[in-house]
Design a protein around this motif. Structure first.
Motif, PDB file in Angstrom:
ATOM      1  N   SER A  95       0.814  -1.222   0.000  1.00 29.15           N
ATOM      2  CA  SER A  95       0.000   0.000   0.000  1.00 29.15           C
ATOM      3  C   SER A  95       0.846   1.271   0.000  1.00 29.15           C
ATOM      4  O   SER A  95       0.295   2.366  -0.060  1.00 29.15           O
ATOM      5  CB  SER A  95      -0.955  -0.004   1.189  1.00 29.15           C
ATOM      6  N   GLY A  96       2.164   1.129   0.101  1.00 31.77           N
ATOM      7  CA  GLY A  96       3.044   2.293   0.019  1.00 31.77           C
ATOM      8  C   GLY A  96       3.266   3.023   1.331  1.00 31.77           C
ATOM      9  O   GLY A  96       3.736   4.165   1.335  1.00 31.77           O
ATOM     10  N   ILE A  97       2.955   2.391   2.433  1.00 30.24           N
ATOM     11  CA  ILE A  97       3.181   2.998   3.749  1.00 30.24           C
ATOM     12  C   ILE A  97       4.674   3.247   3.938  1.00 30.24           C
ATOM     13  O   ILE A  97       5.497   2.382   3.615  1.00 30.24           O
ATOM     14  CB  ILE A  97       2.669   2.052   4.860  1.00 30.24           C
ATOM     15  N   LYS A  98       5.014   4.401   4.486  1.00 27.52           N
ATOM     16  CA  LYS A  98       6.428   4.689   4.772  1.00 27.52           C
ATOM     17  C   LYS A  98       6.857   4.093   6.108  1.00 27.52           C
ATOM     18  O   LYS A  98       7.948   3.573   6.231  1.00 27.52           O
ATOM     19  CB  LYS A  98       6.664   6.199   4.776  1.00 27.52           C
ATOM     20  N   ASN A  99       5.990   4.230   7.130  1.00 27.31           N
ATOM     21  CA  ASN A  99       6.356   3.749   8.454  1.00 27.31           C
ATOM     22  C   ASN A  99       5.150   3.110   9.124  1.00 27.31           C
ATOM     23  O   ASN A  99       4.133   3.759   9.352  1.00 27.31           O
ATOM     24  CB  ASN A  99       6.890   4.896   9.320  1.00 27.31           C
ATOM     25  N   LEU A 100       5.282   1.823   9.430  1.00 24.69           N
ATOM     26  CA  LEU A 100       4.271   1.084  10.181  1.00 24.69           C
ATOM     27  C   LEU A 100       4.741   1.045  11.624  1.00 24.69           C
ATOM     28  O   LEU A 100       5.815   0.518  11.910  1.00 24.69           O
ATOM     29  CB  LEU A 100       4.121  -0.334   9.619  1.00 24.69           C
ATOM     30  N   VAL A 101       3.956   1.624  12.513  1.00 21.88           N
ATOM     31  CA  VAL A 101       4.311   1.683  13.927  1.00 21.88           C
ATOM     32  C   VAL A 101       3.470   0.667  14.683  1.00 21.88           C
ATOM     33  O   VAL A 101       2.241   0.695  14.608  1.00 21.88           O
ATOM     34  CB  VAL A 101       4.077   3.097  14.513  1.00 21.88           C
ATOM     35  N   LEU A 102       4.144  -0.224  15.390  1.00 19.63           N
ATOM     36  CA  LEU A 102       3.489  -1.174  16.283  1.00 19.63           C
ATOM     37  C   LEU A 102       3.748  -0.689  17.700  1.00 19.63           C
ATOM     38  O   LEU A 102       4.905  -0.424  18.063  1.00 19.63           O
ATOM     39  CB  LEU A 102       4.057  -2.576  16.097  1.00 19.63           C
ATOM     40  N   ALA A 103       2.702  -0.550  18.499  1.00 15.89           N
ATOM     41  CA  ALA A 103       2.870  -0.009  19.852  1.00 15.89           C
ATOM     42  C   ALA A 103       2.436  -1.022  20.897  1.00 15.89           C
ATOM     43  O   ALA A 103       1.374  -1.633  20.792  1.00 15.89           O
ATOM     44  CB  ALA A 103       2.069   1.279  20.003  1.00 15.89           C
ATOM     45  N   ILE A 104       3.282  -1.161  21.911  1.00 13.55           N
ATOM     46  CA  ILE A 104       2.990  -1.967  23.091  1.00 13.55           C
ATOM     47  C   ILE A 104       2.703  -0.972  24.215  1.00 13.55           C
ATOM     48  O   ILE A 104       3.558  -0.155  24.546  1.00 13.55           O
ATOM     49  CB  ILE A 104       4.188  -2.861  23.477  1.00 13.55           C
ATOM     50  N   GLY A 105       1.527  -1.042  24.779  1.00 13.62           N
ATOM     51  CA  GLY A 105       1.139  -0.088  25.816  1.00 13.62           C
ATOM     52  C   GLY A 105       1.811  -0.377  27.149  1.00 13.62           C
ATOM     53  O   GLY A 105       2.536  -1.352  27.318  1.00 13.62           O
ATOM     54  N   GLY A 106       1.536   0.495  28.087  1.00 15.29           N
ATOM     55  CA  GLY A 106       2.039   0.325  29.448  1.00 15.29           C
ATOM     56  C   GLY A 106       1.213  -0.706  30.193  1.00 15.29           C
ATOM     57  O   GLY A 106       0.378  -1.410  29.611  1.00 15.29           O
ATOM     58  N   PRO A 107       1.394  -0.782  31.508  1.00 17.16           N
ATOM     59  CA  PRO A 107       0.724  -1.828  32.288  1.00 17.16           C
ATOM     60  C   PRO A 107      -0.802  -1.753  32.259  1.00 17.16           C
ATOM     61  O   PRO A 107      -1.480  -2.753  32.454  1.00 17.16           O
ATOM     62  CB  PRO A 107       1.253  -1.626  33.705  1.00 17.16           C
ATOM     63  N   TYR A 108      -1.365  -0.573  31.986  1.00 18.11           N
ATOM     64  CA  TYR A 108      -2.825  -0.424  31.969  1.00 18.11           C
ATOM     65  C   TYR A 108      -3.383  -0.306  30.559  1.00 18.11           C
ATOM     66  O   TYR A 108      -4.554  -0.032  30.368  1.00 18.11           O
ATOM     67  CB  TYR A 108      -3.244   0.790  32.813  1.00 18.11           C
ATOM     68  N   GLY A 109      -2.545  -0.480  29.561  1.00 18.60           N
ATOM     69  CA  GLY A 109      -3.015  -0.400  28.192  1.00 18.60           C
ATOM     70  C   GLY A 109      -2.851   0.994  27.611  1.00 18.60           C
ATOM     71  O   GLY A 109      -1.932   1.725  27.974  1.00 18.60           O
ATOM     72  N   PHE A 110      -3.775   1.376  26.720  1.00 22.44           N
ATOM     73  CA  PHE A 110      -3.668   2.620  25.967  1.00 22.44           C
ATOM     74  C   PHE A 110      -4.739   3.612  26.385  1.00 22.44           C
ATOM     75  O   PHE A 110      -5.833   3.227  26.805  1.00 22.44           O
ATOM     76  CB  PHE A 110      -3.831   2.340  24.461  1.00 22.44           C
ATOM     77  N   LYS A 126      -5.223 -14.598  23.176  1.00 19.99           N
ATOM     78  CA  LYS A 126      -6.242 -14.265  24.164  1.00 19.99           C
ATOM     79  C   LYS A 126      -5.635 -14.235  25.563  1.00 19.99           C
ATOM     80  O   LYS A 126      -6.213 -13.696  26.486  1.00 19.99           O
ATOM     81  CB  LYS A 126      -7.385 -15.273  24.105  1.00 19.99           C
ATOM     82  N   MET A 127      -4.463 -14.829  25.685  1.00 21.49           N
ATOM     83  CA  MET A 127      -3.769 -14.827  26.968  1.00 21.49           C
ATOM     84  C   MET A 127      -3.130 -13.466  27.214  1.00 21.49           C
ATOM     85  O   MET A 127      -2.885 -12.715  26.284  1.00 21.49           O
ATOM     86  CB  MET A 127      -2.674 -15.895  26.988  1.00 21.49           C
ATOM     87  N   THR A 128      -2.834 -13.193  28.474  1.00 28.03           N
ATOM     88  CA  THR A 128      -2.138 -11.964  28.836  1.00 28.03           C
ATOM     89  C   THR A 128      -0.666 -12.299  29.038  1.00 28.03           C
ATOM     90  O   THR A 128      -0.339 -13.276  29.710  1.00 28.03           O
ATOM     91  CB  THR A 128      -2.723 -11.378  30.144  1.00 28.03           C
ATOM     92  N   PHE A 129       0.194 -11.489  28.427  1.00 28.05           N
ATOM     93  CA  PHE A 129       1.642 -11.665  28.581  1.00 28.05           C
ATOM     94  C   PHE A 129       2.238 -10.423  29.230  1.00 28.05           C
ATOM     95  O   PHE A 129       1.676  -9.328  29.109  1.00 28.05           O
ATOM     96  CB  PHE A 129       2.315 -11.858  27.211  1.00 28.05           C
ATOM     97  N   SER A 130       3.389 -10.584  29.852  1.00 21.52           N
ATOM     98  CA  SER A 130       4.083  -9.414  30.394  1.00 21.52           C
ATOM     99  C   SER A 130       4.553  -8.536  29.233  1.00 21.52           C
ATOM    100  O   SER A 130       4.776  -9.027  28.117  1.00 21.52           O
ATOM    101  CB  SER A 130       5.287  -9.852  31.240  1.00 21.52           C
ATOM    102  N   HIS A 131       4.694  -7.259  29.493  1.00 21.77           N
ATOM    103  CA  HIS A 131       5.157  -6.337  28.452  1.00 21.77           C
ATOM    104  C   HIS A 131       6.556  -6.709  27.978  1.00 21.77           C
ATOM    105  O   HIS A 131       6.909  -6.457  26.837  1.00 21.77           O
ATOM    106  CB  HIS A 131       5.120  -4.895  28.965  1.00 21.77           C
TER     107      HIS A 131
END
Length: 157
Positions: A95-110, A126-131
């Protein structure tokens, strides 16, 4: 395309750090990759969950350009098999994207602001993993996706 992984807080487990670095190095053979670690919020014990999410959200947004595509790693996101995730990345590259940003939130999410800015959500399980663990899983799955796209023998099916 470049892929940027943003995470809150440093990895305090040296063994996990070494594994993340290994996959980061491997990944750079396929695509421009950057791992941005945002320092933990100072005095977070004095903040409510919402205040902490808001501050973290501001820091995430400060790392981004308006043209960046933001995908949140979120438990309520879309789940993919490894092959489907590789296809998802291929579509983003096509699709021509220049930068795909993947974000991992803090302990409480976003924060709500981050959800509103995002262009999608991906769930690793579906499981919860540590950051700490999520970082390793993401860089390994990115590496796996590119080996799938190149028909290399890393992934077995």
């Amino acid at each position: 395309m470049q892929i940027t992984l943003i995470a809150i807080g440093k990895t305090d487990n040296a063994q996990l750090g070494q594994l993340i670095a290994l996959y980061e190095k491997r990944l750079k053979h396929y695509i421009r990759f950057e791992f941005n670690i945002i320092p933990d919020i100072k005095n977070s014990k004095n903040l409510s969950e919402d205040q902490q999410k808001q501050k973290e959200g501001e820091l995430i947004l400060s790392q981004m350009k308006p043209s960046d595509i933001l995908i949140l790693l979120d438990e309520k996101g879309k789940q993919f098999s490894s092959v489907e995730f590789a296809q998802f990345l291929q579509k983003k590259m096509n699709s021509g994207i220049k930068n795909l940003v993947l974000a991992i939130g803090g302990p409480y999410g976003f924060s709500q602001t981050i959800y509103e800015r995002s262009n999608g959500k991906v769930s690793l399980s579906k499981m919860t993993f540590s950051h700490q663990m999520v970082r390793l899983f993401v860089v390994e799955q990115l590496y796996r996706a590119f080996t799938i796209l190149r028909n290399e023998p890393y992934h077995h099916q």
